[in-house]
Design a protein around this motif. Structure first.
Motif, PDB file in Angstrom:
ATOM      1  N   ALA A 136       0.828  -1.212   0.000  1.00  0.00           N
ATOM      2  CA  ALA A 136       0.000   0.000   0.000  1.00  0.00           C
ATOM      3  C   ALA A 136       0.861   1.260   0.000  1.00  0.00           C
ATOM      4  O   ALA A 136       0.479   2.285  -0.591  1.00  0.00           O
ATOM      5  CB  ALA A 136      -0.928  -0.009   1.212  1.00  0.00           C
ATOM      6  N   ILE A 137       2.023   1.214   0.654  1.00  0.00           N
ATOM      7  CA  ILE A 137       2.929   2.370   0.644  1.00  0.00           C
ATOM      8  C   ILE A 137       3.334   2.691  -0.784  1.00  0.00           C
ATOM      9  O   ILE A 137       3.340   3.856  -1.206  1.00  0.00           O
ATOM     10  CB  ILE A 137       4.173   2.085   1.513  1.00  0.00           C
ATOM     11  N   GLN A 138       3.679   1.656  -1.538  1.00  0.00           N
ATOM     12  CA  GLN A 138       4.103   1.882  -2.922  1.00  0.00           C
ATOM     13  C   GLN A 138       2.950   2.388  -3.783  1.00  0.00           C
ATOM     14  O   GLN A 138       3.119   3.340  -4.555  1.00  0.00           O
ATOM     15  CB  GLN A 138       4.667   0.581  -3.509  1.00  0.00           C
ATOM     16  N   GLU A 139       1.783   1.767  -3.655  1.00  0.00           N
ATOM     17  CA  GLU A 139       0.655   2.116  -4.517  1.00  0.00           C
ATOM     18  C   GLU A 139       0.018   3.447  -4.148  1.00  0.00           C
ATOM     19  O   GLU A 139      -0.462   4.173  -5.022  1.00  0.00           O
ATOM     20  CB  GLU A 139      -0.390   1.003  -4.481  1.00  0.00           C
ATOM     21  N   ARG A 140       0.008   3.799  -2.870  1.00  0.00           N
ATOM     22  CA  ARG A 140      -0.691   5.008  -2.424  1.00  0.00           C
ATOM     23  C   ARG A 140       0.221   6.225  -2.290  1.00  0.00           C
ATOM     24  O   ARG A 140      -0.272   7.363  -2.351  1.00  0.00           O
ATOM     25  CB  ARG A 140      -1.378   4.749  -1.086  1.00  0.00           C
ATOM     26  N   LEU A 141       1.511   5.992  -2.118  1.00  0.00           N
ATOM     27  CA  LEU A 141       2.411   7.115  -1.864  1.00  0.00           C
ATOM     28  C   LEU A 141       3.486   7.251  -2.941  1.00  0.00           C
ATOM     29  O   LEU A 141       3.599   8.303  -3.571  1.00  0.00           O
ATOM     30  CB  LEU A 141       3.076   6.949  -0.487  1.00  0.00           C
ATOM     31  N   VAL A 142       4.278   6.197  -3.137  1.00  0.00           N
ATOM     32  CA  VAL A 142       5.428   6.306  -4.039  1.00  0.00           C
ATOM     33  C   VAL A 142       4.994   6.488  -5.494  1.00  0.00           C
ATOM     34  O   VAL A 142       5.473   7.395  -6.193  1.00  0.00           O
ATOM     35  CB  VAL A 142       6.347   5.078  -3.909  1.00  0.00           C
TER      36      VAL A 142
END
Length: 295
Positions: A136-142
């Motif tokens: 989720a960090i990659q998909e929502r932020l990065v």
């Protein structure tokens, strides 16, 4: 694991009660084994191992605890732990995930980008609250922040700069802005690699036509430069010839011609019989030496 512990203990109690009024020892053995299994499962439910290059975020009844570093940790059986890797992760934006960008002129290009990022352990709790998991960090932020920055940077440059002349500068600018955007959130961006930039088919046609026009212009300029240089050379040559003729005209006086004829007469008289024919600008002009031995 905690649910398994409860089930095993319940099974142990049931087996004990059923087997209490019977003579078979199997019921009692089953009850004992279930009880032992329940205790072991309960013990394992209270232990959590965080692997190397990971950080764990414990959550107990919705309350987020202190991050767990690498090693063995004891926890409540009611505590769930979410792990985040602290090693760099590759985010590849190409093929179906390629970033479509537009130049300052409106031309469409496709940018292939690879971003290496990692979770900062001290910010893992904040990232858990923002996203909830590594994916989720990659998909929502990065991903969304990186795509936005890539598009904004390309929009400040022309198509030619984005495609050829300023690729390195654009890559450095993207890397700097992505790091600046994601660092406060606890995401450490180590590398941003602008791997390839491909123009759309329409833009490629425009680039090819522009290159052809520039080449034609260069050829025309070179032809004009060559013609001008040749004209200048002929002018200088003509001026030199004219000056030489003027100098020669001034130097060929009657006296000069007379002396030259005398010298020629002397040379001819040494070897062959000759006779002289007067010529010149008047009746007493310079004689012409004629060799009488030849027809």
């Amino acid at each position: 694991m905690f649910v398994l512990t409860i089930l095993l203990l319940i099974a142990a109690v049931v087996l004990f009660l059923v087997g209490r009024g019977r003579s078979e020892a199997g019921w009692k053995i089953g009850s004992a084994l279930s009880a032992v299994g329940g205790v072991l499962a309960g013990a394992f439910a209270c232990v959590y191992v965080v692997s190397a290059y990971e950080v764990g975020v414990p959550v107990t009844f919705g309350k987020v605890g202190t991050p767990l570093t690498s090693g063995i940790h004891f926890k409540s059986p009611f505590t769930d732990v979410t792990s985040f890797t602290t090693r760099p992760v590759d985010l590849n934006l190409y093929d179906k995930d390629v970033v479509e960008v537009r130049s300052s002129q409106g031309g469409v290009l496709y940018a292939d980008v690879t971003i290496k990022w990692a979770v900062v352990p001290a910010k893992s709790v904040a990232l858990y609250r923002l996203a909830g998991s590594q994916e989720a960090i990659q998909e929502r932020l990065v991903v969304p922040d990186s795509r936005e920055i890539i598009r904004n940077v390309f929009a400040k440059h022309t198509s030619e700069e984005g495609y050829v002349s300023a690729r390195e500068q654009i890559g450095s600018e993207i890397e700097s802005l992505v790091k600046e955007r994601l660092a406060p959130r606890g995401i450490d961006v180590t590398t941003v690699n602008l791997r390839n930039v491909k123009p759309s088919d329409k833009l490629q046609d425009q680039i090819d036509k522009k290159i052809q026009q520039e080449q034609a212009t260069e050829r025309a300029v070179e032809a004009a430069r060559t013609a001008k240089a040749e004209a200048e050379r002929k002018r200088i040559e003509a001026e030199g010839t004219a000056r030489a003729n003027k100098i020669l005209e001034k130097s060929l006086s009657d006296k000069v011609l007379y002396n030259q004829c005398l010298e020629a007469y002397k040379e001819a008289a040494k070897a062959n019989p000759v006779y002289a024919v007067p010529c010149g600008t008047d009746s007493n002009g310079t004689p012409v030496i004629v060799d009488g031995t030849k027809n």
